[in-house]
Every structure is written in C-alpha cells, then in structure tokens.
Write a protein that holds these residues in place. Structure first.
Motif, PDB file in Angstrom:
ATOM      1  N   UNK A   1    -108.800  30.047  30.146  1.00  0.00           N
ATOM      2  CA  UNK A   1    -108.645  31.475  30.413  1.00  0.00           C
ATOM      3  C   UNK A   1    -107.205  31.919  30.165  1.00  0.00           C
ATOM      4  N   UNK A   2    -106.248  31.153  30.642  1.00  0.00           N
ATOM      5  CA  UNK A   2    -104.848  31.485  30.399  1.00  0.00           C
ATOM      6  C   UNK A   2    -104.508  31.387  28.912  1.00  0.00           C
ATOM      7  N   UNK A   3    -105.070  30.386  28.244  1.00  0.00           N
ATOM      8  CA  UNK A   3    -104.830  30.260  26.804  1.00  0.00           C
ATOM      9  C   UNK A   3    -105.369  31.439  26.020  1.00  0.00           C
ATOM     10  N   UNK A   4    -106.521  31.957  26.434  1.00  0.00           N
ATOM     11  CA  UNK A   4    -107.070  33.141  25.774  1.00  0.00           C
ATOM     12  C   UNK A   4    -106.157  34.344  25.963  1.00  0.00           C
ATOM     13  N   UNK A   5    -105.547  34.445  27.135  1.00  0.00           N
ATOM     14  CA  UNK A   5    -104.589  35.533  27.358  1.00  0.00           C
ATOM     15  C   UNK A   5    -103.353  35.397  26.489  1.00  0.00           C
ATOM     16  N   UNK A   6    -102.847  34.186  26.365  1.00  0.00           N
ATOM     17  CA  UNK A   6    -101.684  33.948  25.496  1.00  0.00           C
ATOM     18  C   UNK A   6    -102.013  34.292  24.052  1.00  0.00           C
ATOM     19  N   UNK A   7    -103.189  33.892  23.596  1.00  0.00           N
ATOM     20  CA  UNK A   7    -103.607  34.182  22.229  1.00  0.00           C
ATOM     21  C   UNK A   7    -103.739  35.684  21.997  1.00  0.00           C
ATOM     22  N   UNK A   8    -104.273  36.399  22.983  1.00  0.00           N
ATOM     23  CA  UNK A   8    -104.427  37.844  22.848  1.00  0.00           C
ATOM     24  C   UNK A   8    -103.069  38.525  22.753  1.00  0.00           C
TER      25      UNK A   8
END
Length: 211
Positions: free
Chosen positions: A130-137
């Motif tokens: 979930x945190x990685x998806x935020x970083x990618x966004x």
C-alpha cells in the motif's frame, strides 16, 4: 490504483483473522485453553488505516495531478501505519494480547503466554504494498491522466454567445439540421439569409428590378 485497492482490502480482511493465541501464563501449566485474539483486538489501527487506504485508492482514479500528490501521501501514511501496527504484534504478541487475556480471565497484570500467527506478517506485506503504491503515484503524478468523460463539451464551431442565442430561440445548437443553429451558414440570420433556389435574379443587374 487496483494494486492499492487490493492491498487495502487484504489488510482489512486479515484483521478479522486470529493474530495471536494467548493465555494466562500462570494457568497454562494447568491445561488452561488458549484464547484466540483477532487482529481487530491486537492491532485496532490496522482495520482503521485499511479503510483509509481503500478510500484513498478509490479517490486516486478521480484525482488530478495535485490531488494525486495528496492521495499518494495518504496511501503512504496508511501503508506505513499498517506495517508498524502489524510489526508490533509480531515482535510482542504477549503485550498485544495482554488486554484481551485480562478481560477473559478477570486478572489484571498476570503474565501472558502468547504466540503470533502468520496473519500479522500478511498485514505487514499489505502495508508495504500500500505504501509502495502511494510512492509510485507521487513519483508518476506528472504523467497522470484523468478521464474527461463528464467534462462539458461545447458544439464545434459555436461560441458561447451563439449557443445561448440558439437556446433562447428554442433551437438545439448540437443539431446540424436545426434552422436556428447560428453556426449553419445557410441558416437565416444577420450574416445573410438562405436564397430561394427558384430566384434567379441577379441583385447586381440594374434591369432585374424593372424587368
């Protein structure tokens, strides 16, 4: 967006499972039954932050570039919170289950014997994703595109004033066959009127008016 939704949903689902098997340590030797403690009790922050992550992931599909930065930051915070809460249960299951054991036995402050299941580890992985998806966004926000399906579209070739004039006259500015369409060169108006095909008189011929 789909990855973030899946990770948040998985973290929320994992919280309903049993995270810790615990019992009063002083009664374990006497054959006391262990108490299954779900993640909602050992780490109540996990389901709460998972719901925040679900909402943020859903908003990600509607956000524009500046909104993506805010939503991405929320996803990072939610993922980090889920990871930290689940890690706390993994490293200290006795401390996480102490309140539930005290409630079940009626004894406060008694030593607790507890073991963690695999569900806290699953929640840790969900939080990382979930945190990685935020970083990618956040990293790709400059290339972020949003749908314009519901944006208002003006008729081709028509100005705002012409459109309102056509609507006031009871016409449909989007209908090319509407005679009140101000963008139609053959429609009557101030720019000129449509001529009758049977009228063959030449307005520049001086004899046409007397003939």
């Amino acid at each position: 967006m789909l990855v973030a939704l899946a990770a948040a949903a998985a973290a929320l689902g994992s919280a309903a499972a049993t995270w810790v098997h615990a019992a009063d340590a002083s009664a374990v030797a006497g054959g006391a039954a262990t108490l299954p403690v779900p993640g909602t009790r050992t780490a109540p922050l996990v389901p709460a932050l998972a719901l925040v992550g679900l909402a943020a992931a859903a908003a990600l599909g509607l956000a524009r570039r500046r909104g993506v930065l805010v939503v991405g930051a929320v996803l990072i915070a939610a993922g980090a919170g889920v990871t930290a809460a689940a890690t706390g249960v993994l490293t200290g299951p006795e401390r996480a289950a102490a309140a539930e054991v005290s409630r079940a036995t009626g004894v406060t402050g008694a030593p607790v014997a507890a073991t963690a299941t695999a569900w806290p580890l699953a929640a840790v992985l969900c939080g990382v994703v979930l945190a990685g998806a935020g970083v990618l966004a956040v990293a790709s926000r400059r290339a972020w595109t949003t749908t314009h399906r519901y944006d208002p579209v003006a008729p081709a070739g028509a100005g705002t004033g012409d459109t309102w004039d056509a609507l006031s006259a009871g016409g449909d500015p989007t209908d090319p066959t509407d005679p009140t369409d101000p963008t139609d060169p053959s429609a009557p108006g101030e720019a000129g009127e449509a001529r009758d095909p049977a009228d063959r008189t030449d307005p520049d011929d001086p004899g046409a008016a007397t003939g």
